[in-house]
Design an enzyme around this catalytic site. Structure first.
Site, PDB file in Angstrom:
ATOM      1  CG  HIS A   8      -2.011  -1.011   1.165  1.00 27.08           C
ATOM      2  ND1 HIS A   8      -3.096  -1.005   2.019  1.00 27.08           N
ATOM      3  CD2 HIS A   8      -2.181  -2.076   0.339  1.00 27.08           C
ATOM      4  CE1 HIS A   8      -3.895  -2.021   1.723  1.00 27.08           C
ATOM      5  NE2 HIS A   8      -3.364  -2.691   0.716  1.00 27.08           N
ATOM      6  CD  GLU A  30      -1.834   4.410   3.293  1.00 28.35           C
ATOM      7  OE1 GLU A  30      -1.564   3.581   2.393  1.00 28.35           O
ATOM      8  OE2 GLU A  30      -2.994   4.695   3.653  1.00 28.35           O
ATOM      9  CB  CYS A  83      -6.339  -0.162   5.030  1.00 30.24           C
ATOM     10  SG  CYS A  83      -4.706  -0.945   5.020  1.00 30.24           S
ATOM     11  CB  CYS A 124      -1.802   1.746   6.000  1.00 32.90           C
ATOM     12  SG  CYS A 124      -1.419   0.967   4.420  1.00 32.90           S
TER      13      CYS A 124
HETATM   14 ZN   LIG Z   1      -3.349   0.240   3.571  1.00 34.77          ZN
END
Ligand SMILES: [Zn+2]
Length: 162
Positions: free
Chosen positions: A59, A61, A89, A92
């Site tokens: 992801h 991040e 999320c 993250c």
């Molecule tokens: Zn994430």
């Protein structure tokens, strides 16, 4: 949870994160971008590379955190702000906590992500709503030596705590 009046610097960082996210779509990645900022300076950026790298943990991040740690030569990002185009999320957010960032800023939220077909909100529900079962069952295996690794860790005098 929301910053009504962001500083102009914060707005500039977020504009960069959104630009990264938008540009990443044409590059074949997911529509997410993030920055790690320290003392007003962008230390590292990250975009979503899940499908490009065949890595479900890539992801934006997490990618930005990894890049920032490499850039700074550390595994701790205290003193840093994580700026992300979309609400992190659960993975993250946990990554940001493990990285010890001071603060997280986001623009779009989990509902916006859900509208675009992403599972952020569904995964939050697993953690925040005790009535929502994990799609992947998590079960304990009883082992008499379950603390062996922790015992080794506690006994290691030159360990690097984190
Ligand atoms: Zn994430």
């Amino acid at each position: 949870m929301s910053v009504d009046v962001a500083t102009s610097a914060e707005q500039d960082w977020m504009a960069q994160a959104i630009d990264l996210a938008t540009t990443n779509v044409a590059a074949g990645g997911g529509p997410f971008g993030a920055l790690v900022v320290r003392d007003g300076e962008v230390i590292a950026t990250g975009t979503n590379k899940v499908t490009v790298d065949l890595d479900p943990t890539a992801h934006a991040e997490v990618t930005a955190i990894r890049n920032a740690c490499r850039a700074l030569g550390t595994f701790k990002l205290d003193g840093c702000v994580l700026v992300t185009s979309c609400e992190p999320c659960p993975m993250c957010l946990a990554s940001a906590l493990w990285a010890r960032v001071d603060r997280v800023l986001f623009a779009a939220d989990r509902d916006d992500a859900a509208d675009a077909g992403f599972d952020d909100r569904a995964f939050y529900d697993v953690f925040e709503d005790s009535g929502t079962a994990s799609p992947a069952p998590v079960d304990r295996v009883v082992m008499p030596n379950r603390n062996a690794a922790f015992d080794a860790w506690r006994g290691k005098t030159d360990r690097i705590d984190y």
